[in-house]
Design an enzyme around this catalytic site. Structure first.
Site, PDB file in Angstrom:
ATOM      1  N   ASN B 392       0.994  -1.189   0.005  1.00 27.32           N
ATOM      2  CA  ASN B 392      -0.067   0.170  -0.015  1.00 27.32           C
ATOM      3  C   ASN B 392       1.029   1.287  -0.079  1.00 27.32           C
ATOM      4  O   ASN B 392       0.814   2.213  -0.963  1.00 27.32           O
ATOM      5  CB  ASN B 392      -0.883   0.026   1.145  1.00 27.32           C
ATOM      6  CG  ASN B 392      -1.799   1.275   1.318  1.00 27.32           C
ATOM      7  OD1 ASN B 392      -2.162   2.152   0.197  1.00 27.32           O
ATOM      8  ND2 ASN B 392      -2.235   1.520   2.640  1.00 27.32           N
ATOM      9  N   ASP B 393       1.770   1.333   1.020  1.00 25.34           N
ATOM     10  CA  ASP B 393       2.366   2.548   1.174  1.00 25.34           C
ATOM     11  C   ASP B 393       3.368   2.930  -0.166  1.00 25.34           C
ATOM     12  O   ASP B 393       3.337   4.005  -0.248  1.00 25.34           O
ATOM     13  CB  ASP B 393       3.272   2.487   2.093  1.00 25.34           C
ATOM     14  CG  ASP B 393       2.784   2.495   3.590  1.00 25.34           C
ATOM     15  OD1 ASP B 393       1.513   2.855   3.762  1.00 25.34           O
ATOM     16  OD2 ASP B 393       3.219   1.999   4.804  1.00 25.34           O
ATOM     17  N   VAL B 394       4.154   1.743  -0.874  1.00 29.54           N
ATOM     18  CA  VAL B 394       4.559   2.015  -1.941  1.00 29.54           C
ATOM     19  C   VAL B 394       4.127   2.556  -3.038  1.00 29.54           C
ATOM     20  O   VAL B 394       4.662   2.882  -4.056  1.00 29.54           O
ATOM     21  CB  VAL B 394       5.689   0.776  -2.118  1.00 29.54           C
ATOM     22  CG1 VAL B 394       6.639   0.656  -0.760  1.00 29.54           C
ATOM     23  CG2 VAL B 394       4.774  -0.556  -2.528  1.00 29.54           C
TER      24      VAL B 394
END
Lengths: 102, 468
Positions: B392-394
């Protein structure tokens, strides 16, 4: 004194070499790379051998013994696991062949 | 030193360098590792001549104990556990350096040959080696989920660390001046105290660092152990220790900088602040926003009917769910249907640099299909679908938004929002590790959310793609 200066010169040159060597390795291989350099600092094993070879009281011998065991663990475990990992990075052609055989 | 052993050391140094050089490409990497191992063997044999074959019994026994443990653990470890294994090997290396310095301090002060060089390098080796050992133990137990999970912080952390460091300096000075500073502590006892204080410092330094920053910590500790080995080379007047230790120290530093760059976080912030405290910034609580909740069949149909080029973005969630196998099947199913499939790997996917690449090649996905961030980003524009599994974050475009200040701001991301369709395989809408919500979730036009466990979701997608 000259000895120390020579050692310092080697230190500086080796540092630059280390920077150069690593800068060119692709992300793909960073984990095996880290694992391999991890094994290479197992060179500390050599230091353990030198210090354990010298005479001393039991406590100091025990310290040296532990150092050698730690160093050997670092070396053998490090190279072994790197080899296992890199065994999975087989070239694509070989992989196809293998699948056909199986 | 004898000329022959010196030359042997040079040869082994050359083999280390040559070995690392060959780690540049997958085709030559394995032989590079073998060459480096050969270099190590030569160094060990040469050292037997340096010590004139004294103490062979103890040395042999200790070597057997260490080698057996090393070989068995290396053979058994799962590829997903690689980060903690590297941390463990790294820790024992650092511990060995500290122990060697302690033992050498005794030998040198016995014969009165400590000198200024020994007085500086012995405590330095003990300090770096012990910090590396204790830090690696903490990192290991965090990664193995034994203890200290998440970011553990306590008040006055920095002050305590600074005091410990001052204490270490005082103890080291006391060892150097033969116990004149603190009469109740003998020089050797002072060095032991330096070791104890450094171990504590190592624990305190790593405890506050959260799980997502572990790759950086491991990389840094790796560099630390290399430096400890180099420092011990000065204590023992041994060139191979200086050369090999320094190369590892330098390479570890470079890798660490690459990693922290990939996370968009300055190194100092990670080490001294404990990131997790800053996390949880822009999350809006209590707000229910509509998403396109898609079934595996719907996704499979889209992939089969309308997608030509598919890019897959795997994250650590994939490894947690042990879904690499189904991922491989999905790739094969899509290729059998005539699609072009590529993988976009973020530098910090996994728990150490390059970890995801290892996990995917392990199940047989050809490494030629694995693309780095810089290589895959230009390709999202003409991709028909991006499948994001366990990440998600990436892929969060918020990281590129200059108006928002979040824990991931400034982190280079995979620009999946440029693709025609974005498919998330995710268990829930919960934001990722950094706690930042992803606006892509709520783009009902572009995004399909497949709420599922990674393994099950991928398996269902495989059968949906295969069915006619």
């Amino acid at each position: 004194m000259t000895e120390l200066l020579a050692q310092l010169a080697v230190l500086i040159l080796a540092a630059f070499l280390g920077f150069e060597l690593i800068s060119r390795v692709p992300n793909l291989l960073h984990t095996p790379l880290m694992s391999a350099t991890n094994a290479i600092h197992g060179i500390i094993l050599v230091g353990g051998m030198i210090t354990l070879a010298a005479d001393g009281p039991l406590a100091i011998k025990a310290v040296g013994f532990l150092a050698v065991a730690f160093g050997a663990l670092n070396v053998v475990g490090g190279f072994w696991v790197t080899n296992r990992m890199l065994g999975m990075f087989r070239p694509p052609i070989k992989r196809v062949k293998k699948r056909r055989e199986g | 030193m004898q000329v022959a052993t010196f030359l042997a050391y040079l040869l082994s140094a050359a083999l280390f360098i040559f070995g690392i050089r060959r780690l540049k490409t997958p085709e030559t990497a394995r032989s590079g590792n073998t060459l480096a191992a050969l270099g190590m063997l030569i160094a060990v044999v040469a050292t037997l001549f340096v010590i004139e074959f004294r103490g062979l019994l103890e040395i042999g026994l200790a070597m057997i104990v260490g080698s057996v443990i090393g070989a068995v653990s290396a053979q058994r470890v799962q590829m997903t556990s690689m980060p903690q294994m590297v941390a463990a090997y790294n820790g024992v290396g650092g511990g060995a350096a500290a122990l060697i310095a302690l033992s050498e301090f005794y030998h040198l002060s016995e014969v009165g040959e400590l000198g200024v060089v020994g007085g500086v390098t012995v405590p330095l080796t003990v300090l770096i080696g012990s910090v590396s050992f204790a830090g690696s133990v903490v990192a290991f137990s965090k990664l193995q989920e034994i203890a200290f999970e998440g970011a553990v912080s306590f008040p006055l952390q920095q002050v305590v660390n600074a005091l410990l460091f001052v204490g270490i300096l005082v103890l080291a000075a006391n060892a150097f001046v033969d116990g004149a500073l603190l009469p109740f502590l003998s020089p050797v006892a002072s060095v032991v105290a330096v070791m104890a204080a450094s171990l504590l410092l190592g624990i305190l330094l790593v405890i506050p660092i959260g799980g997502a920053d572990m790759p950086i910590v491991i990389s840094l500790l790796n560099a630390g152990t290399g430096l400890a080995a180099a420092a011990s080379g000065f204590v023992l007047d041994n060139y191979i220790l200086i050369i090999a230790g320094t190369i590892v120290g330098a390479s570890g530093t470079i890798l660490t900088r690459l990693m922290s760059g990939a996370l968009g976080r300055p190194l100092g912030k990670i080490i001294f602040a404990g990131i997790a405290a800053a996390a949880g910034g822009s999350r809006e609580e209590g707000e229910e926003r509509p998403v396109h909740d898609a079934s595996a069949e719907e996704v499979g149909e889209y992939l089969k009917e309308e997608a030509e080029k598919v890019i897959i973005v795997p994250g650590y969630g994939l490894a947690v769910a042990q879904a690499q196998g189904p991922m491989h099947e999905l790739m094969e199913a899509l290729e059998a249907a005539g699609k072009e499939v590529k993988f976009g790997i973020h530098p910090v996917a996994g728990r150490m640099p390059g970890h995801m690449n290892v996990l995917l090649t392990e199940v047989g996905i050809p490494y030629a299909k694995l693309y780095d961030l810089e290589d895959i980003n230009p390709e999202f524009g003409d991709a028909d679908a991006v499948i994001i599994v366990g990440a998600n974050d990436v892929v969060n475009p918020v990281a590129n938004d200059p108006d928002q200040s979040t824990p991931i701001s400034g982190m280079p991301i995979l620009e999946v929002e440029q693709a025609k369709k974005v498919i998330f395989v995710k268990r829930s809408l919960s934001p990722g590790f950094a706690g930042v919500d992803n606006p892509l979730f709520y783009d009902e036009e572009k995004t399909m959310m497949l709420f599922s466990d990674a393994k099950q979701g991928l398996q269902e997608m495989v059968s949906a793609v295969k069915s006619t």
